[in-house]
Each structure stands twice: as C-alpha cells, then as structure tokens.
Design a protein around this motif. Structure first.
Motif, PDB file in Angstrom:
ATOM      1  N   SER A   6      29.160  79.094  48.258  1.00  0.00           N
ATOM      2  CA  SER A   6      30.422  78.473  47.839  1.00  0.00           C
ATOM      3  C   SER A   6      31.443  78.575  48.960  1.00  0.00           C
ATOM      4  O   SER A   6      31.495  79.556  49.705  1.00  0.00           O
ATOM      5  CB  SER A   6      30.962  79.155  46.579  1.00  0.00           C
ATOM      6  OG  SER A   6      30.126  78.915  45.474  1.00  0.00           O
ATOM      7  N   THR A  25      30.209  73.906  46.262  1.00  0.00           N
ATOM      8  CA  THR A  25      29.091  74.759  45.874  1.00  0.00           C
ATOM      9  C   THR A  25      27.786  74.011  46.095  1.00  0.00           C
ATOM     10  O   THR A  25      27.659  72.852  45.698  1.00  0.00           O
ATOM     11  CB  THR A  25      29.194  75.182  44.390  1.00  0.00           C
ATOM     12  OG1 THR A  25      30.439  75.872  44.192  1.00  0.00           O
ATOM     13  CG2 THR A  25      28.049  76.097  44.003  1.00  0.00           C
ATOM     14  N   ALA A  37      40.374  78.408  41.134  1.00  0.00           N
ATOM     15  CA  ALA A  37      39.712  79.705  41.205  1.00  0.00           C
ATOM     16  C   ALA A  37      38.353  79.502  41.849  1.00  0.00           C
ATOM     17  O   ALA A  37      37.759  78.425  41.770  1.00  0.00           O
ATOM     18  CB  ALA A  37      39.549  80.300  39.815  1.00  0.00           C
ATOM     19  N   PRO A  39      34.444  81.618  43.047  1.00  0.00           N
ATOM     20  CA  PRO A  39      33.625  82.819  42.940  1.00  0.00           C
ATOM     21  C   PRO A  39      34.069  83.860  43.960  1.00  0.00           C
ATOM     22  O   PRO A  39      34.537  83.525  45.057  1.00  0.00           O
ATOM     23  CB  PRO A  39      32.216  82.302  43.248  1.00  0.00           C
ATOM     24  CG  PRO A  39      32.260  80.845  42.936  1.00  0.00           C
ATOM     25  CD  PRO A  39      33.646  80.403  43.260  1.00  0.00           C
ATOM     26  N   ALA A  40      33.899  85.123  43.616  1.00  0.00           N
ATOM     27  CA  ALA A  40      34.350  86.196  44.497  1.00  0.00           C
ATOM     28  C   ALA A  40      33.668  86.142  45.856  1.00  0.00           C
ATOM     29  O   ALA A  40      34.238  86.557  46.864  1.00  0.00           O
ATOM     30  CB  ALA A  40      34.087  87.542  43.835  1.00  0.00           C
ATOM     31  N   SER A  41      32.470  85.599  45.882  1.00  0.00           N
ATOM     32  CA  SER A  41      31.713  85.560  47.131  1.00  0.00           C
ATOM     33  C   SER A  41      32.032  84.349  47.985  1.00  0.00           C
ATOM     34  O   SER A  41      31.497  84.195  49.090  1.00  0.00           O
ATOM     35  CB  SER A  41      30.216  85.571  46.824  1.00  0.00           C
ATOM     36  OG  SER A  41      29.877  84.430  46.037  1.00  0.00           O
ATOM     37  N   GLU A  43      33.502  81.796  50.567  1.00  0.00           N
ATOM     38  CA  GLU A  43      34.259  81.811  51.816  1.00  0.00           C
ATOM     39  C   GLU A  43      35.503  80.955  51.622  1.00  0.00           C
ATOM     40  O   GLU A  43      35.447  79.885  51.020  1.00  0.00           O
ATOM     41  CB  GLU A  43      33.412  81.246  52.950  1.00  0.00           C
ATOM     42  CG  GLU A  43      34.150  81.166  54.277  1.00  0.00           C
ATOM     43  CD  GLU A  43      33.352  80.451  55.356  1.00  0.00           C
ATOM     44  OE1 GLU A  43      33.901  80.284  56.470  1.00  0.00           O
ATOM     45  OE2 GLU A  43      32.205  80.061  55.090  1.00  0.00           O
ATOM     46  N   THR A  44      36.649  81.416  52.112  1.00  0.00           N
ATOM     47  CA  THR A  44      37.898  80.681  51.961  1.00  0.00           C
ATOM     48  C   THR A  44      38.419  80.244  53.321  1.00  0.00           C
ATOM     49  O   THR A  44      38.430  81.010  54.275  1.00  0.00           O
ATOM     50  CB  THR A  44      38.968  81.545  51.267  1.00  0.00           C
ATOM     51  OG1 THR A  44      38.491  81.928  49.970  1.00  0.00           O
ATOM     52  CG2 THR A  44      40.273  80.780  51.099  1.00  0.00           C
TER      53      THR A  44
END
Length: 476
Positions: A6, A25, A37, A39-41, A43-44
């Motif tokens: 993601s 994704t 929002a 997923p915690a994983s 990359e931003t």
C-alpha cells in the motif's frame, strides 16, 4: 514488491482540487479524497501540493534507436551547421578512439549535401563510420564500415554503375544483424533510456519501427524480464507479426506498419492485399505519412481494403482540409508530433511549399473534424520529453520564434490529453486519477495552475507504474 503493498500519497492537487490523498493498494487506486486513512504498513509520500496526473504515453517512438542516440554524434544542422563543421565533428569523434565506430545521427542534406561513402572516406579513410539521416530510413556507410561488415554483392546496399555508394535504405534490421554477426554491437541496453522516459512521467510507449519482427519482440521481452524496460510496450512491426501474440506481460503486438516514401511508393494493390491480410488476422495497420502524396496513397489503400477500429495515420505531416472528411469517414486515428513545429519549423518554412504551411502538423483541425488524435515524440528524431511536445502544441512557434499554424494551437489540458490515452486507444484520454484505475501516475513538483502556461517547465518528482516507483527525483 508484495502484491498487497500500500502507498498513500498525501496533499496532492488533482483536477484543480488541493489537499487530495490517494490510496494505492496492489497496484490499483483504492480511494481518492481528503484525510484518507491508510493501513499502518502503508508507505506515505507527501506531494507538497504538486499536481498528480495519469502516467504519460509516447504513442510513436523508436526505442532501440533512442537507446543508442545518446552515445552517437549529433549531425543535425543545429549542431554541425555546415560541411566544414561536419568534417571537424567526425574527425574529433574518431580521434577519441580510432578503433571504435563513429555513429552519427540526425544528418540533413542542408549540412553537406547528399553524402556517400566517397565523401565519408575523404574524412575518415580508416575508421568505420555510419551516419543516419534524420528521416530515419537511410544510413550512409564509409568503406571501412562496409569492410568491417563484410559487405557482399548479395547485401542490400545501393549501387551506382556497380559501385557501392554506401547508402543503405530501410536497413535497420540488416545492419543490426550484420553488426551482431561480426562481433559489433547487438540489440542495445534499454535501461538508461527507459529511466529517462520514466523521469518525464512516461509509463508506456509504442515502438513504431516498421521492420520489427519476432526477434525484436524477443529482445524487448528479455529487456522487460531483466527490469531494463520499465514501461509497458506496444510494438508495431512488419507482416511477419500478423499471427504473433506476445506472451510477455506488459508487451503487446501492435499494428502492421507501412513506411511510405513518396519517391518510391509501393504497388497499391500489394499494399491493399497486405492491409487486408493483417485485418483478417485481427491486426490493425498504420501508415507513415509525411507528405500529402503519401497520405493520399494511404487513404486510397484504406478505401479499397477497408479500415478497422484502431487503424492509424502516423505523422500526418501535411493534411489539407479536403482530406479531413475522408480520414473521419474511414475511422482512422492520427498520431502526430507537435514538437516538430518547434524543432524543424524553420526548416519547413524554408523548404515546404507556402501553400502547405497551414496544413503542417495540424491539431485543432483534427479535433474539430471529429478525428481521434494522439501525441508522440518520434524520438530519437525529436526530443523524447513529452512536456516539450505539449508546449509546442500550445505555442505553435518555431525555434526562431515564428508562429506556424497558430489556428492549430491547443489548450494546456488538450495538449496533456494527447499523451494520456491507452496504448491500444491512444486518442481516448485517461479518465484521470480515479478509484479502480491502475496506478500509473506521475507527480509534479508544481500545481497545475503554476505550470499550465509553461508546460516545458514541468518537473516530475515521482512516476509510478502499477503502484511501483519507477522514478523518484533525488538531489543525490
């Protein structure tokens, strides 16, 4: 990259809206909006207000030639100017390593006339040299080159009164195969040029070289498998590809390419039969048309053989208004090169009949006539940077600043759309950054409003292919 990878792009401008986020994704655009929002994983990436656009497409270029052009001597009039400058450039190039070939590109008769082996021998008697005309269909070899290639009477070089002139027409495949056979360079490494194209935001290309065959397809597939070719590829070629399907992901076999030459047009009935055969195999056709006569010949072939969706006219360099209804009725797509107005416009003004000036590389006329239109570079015969092509489509100005066909000028959005269509539907502009679309995307450092009046200044900072980074700007 894992299939569930993601990526969240924050603070982008999309269709003029600021502060937009895009969640990607598994290579697809999952969501678009503000404050998404992730997923915690995930990359931003912070877009910092830059415009997020669909990945660009170059719908007409020549990859192998482009890959080696950067290592070649520029012989264009803007570089070597005249015969003396050309001789000096050849001598300097040969002096770097007398054991290496001199490869020149972009030659025009305005530099030193119609050169041949004798002309080159007077400058480079011992160093093998091959010079390509800027039209792409002619190579000129000197005697040292012909000796290195072990040329025989059976080879397809021009002869006058039994004497080899060194001129090789439509001989790219022969030259590449012969050079490989004698231990010289074979199919070129595509990695450098593919990354350059990615730096412009290009995620897909169409190679329109007319002599592409199964062997060329295998070379491209090997480059793709090795990770050297990052873009999707549609490969035109000759009739031998009528029954061929690519089994390499990201590579498809494109149209049967007919390369017309006004001074040596083929038999019309043979061409009609070739068009019909390709159509019967479920394959479209494309005609190279840089003169009005070549265009009329192509239209005559389509009128007799019939046309099918996806058939194309390449270049449409000179299109008089009375031919527009014929092109539309046949359902043909025109793929042209706006950048040529800037790069060669001054030459056209001096060498093309004045009555044809308003018909050169038309854009708006095709759109207003309802003819599907797409853009391209024809690299390496023009600059591969699509942003320069877009700016030329807007300005319609030659290198010296002369307006040429101002009525054909497009808006910035129209110019961009020329370079966003799918490879199999080049004139159908991308729907944009939307959920459900494959994440073929380019991100600019600037918002659209800041560059819309000067697209030549666009700076791509990120290019994604199916959600995977194939280009990222770095200060290192």
């Amino acid at each position: 990259m894992p299939t569930n990878h993601s990526l969240l792009i924050r603070n982008a401008e999309i269709d003029g809206l600021a502060n937009q986020d895009v969640l990607i994704t598994a290579g697809q655009i999952k969501a678009v909006g503000s404050g998404l929002a992730a997923p915690a994983s995930a990359e931003t990436i912070n877009a910092r207000g830059g415009a997020l656009l669909p990945g660009l497409k170059d719908h007409h270029l020549h990859l192998a030639s482009l890959a080696v052009a950067g290592k070649s001597l520029s012989c264009s009039p803007s570089t070597v100017v005249n015969a003396d400058g050309f001789r000096q450039a050849l001598t300097r190039q040969a002096s770097k390593d007398p054991n290496q070939w001199v490869r020149g590109v972009g030659y025009s008769e305005s530099v030193a006339g119609e050169i041949d082996a004798d002309w080159l021998d007077a400058v480079l008697p011992n160093t093998p040299a091959r010079i390509q005309h800027r039209g792409g269909r002619l190579w000129v070899l000197n005697s040292a080159a012909m000796k290195a290639l072990q040329v025989t009477d059976a080879d397809p070089l021009e002869r006058e009164n039994g004497h080899l002139t060194g001129r090789l027409y439509e001989g790219d495949v022969w030259l590449r195969e012969r050079m490989t056979a004698v231990g010289e360079a074979g199919f070129p490494d595509l990695s450098t040029i593919s990354r350059e194209l990615a730096s412009y935001g290009i995620t897909a290309v169409t190679d329109t070289s007319p002599h592409n065959n199964r062997q060329t397809l295998d070379h491209f597939a090997a480059s793709r498998a090795a990770g050297d070719l990052l873009q999707d590829l549609r490969m035109m070629g000759n009739a031998s590809l009528d029954a061929v399907q690519s089994d390499c992901p990201g590579i498809t076999v494109g149209e049967h390419k007919f390369h017309l030459l006004e001074s040596n047009l083929p038999d019309l009935q043979e061409v009609v039969a070739g068009v019909a055969a390709s159509h019967a195999a479920g394959r479209g056709v494309a005609f190279h048309c840089v003169t009005r006569t070549e265009l009329m010949f192509a239209l005559a072939a389509f009128e007799e053989a019939g046309s099918r969706k996806g058939d194309r006219i390449e270049h449409a360099s000179v299109t008089h208004s009375e031919l527009l209804p014929v092109i539309r009725q046949l359902g043909l797509t025109v793929v042209t090169q706006p950048g040529l107005i800037f790069e060669r416009g001054d030459h056209y003004l001096a060498s093309v009949d004045a009555d044809d000036h308003s018909s050169l590389y038309r854009l708006r006329a095709f759109m207003e006539a309802g003819i599907p239109l797409a853009g391209s570079s024809d690299a390496p015969y023009t600059d591969p940077n699509p942003w320069l092509g877009m700016q030329a489509a807007i300005d319609r100005v030659t290198r010296s600043g002369v307006l040429l066909g101002q009525r054909e000028a497009l808006t910035a959005r129209q110019a961009l759309a020329l370079y966003t269509g799918d490879l199999d539907a080049p004139a159908q502009a991308s729907p944009g950054i939307r959920p459900g679309q494959r994440a073929d995307i380019c991100l600019l450092s600037q918002p659209w409003q800041a560059i819309r009046n000067n697209l030549a200044m666009a700076e791509v900072v990120l290019t994604l292919k199916a959600g995977r980074v194939i280009w990222r700007y770095s200060v290192d």
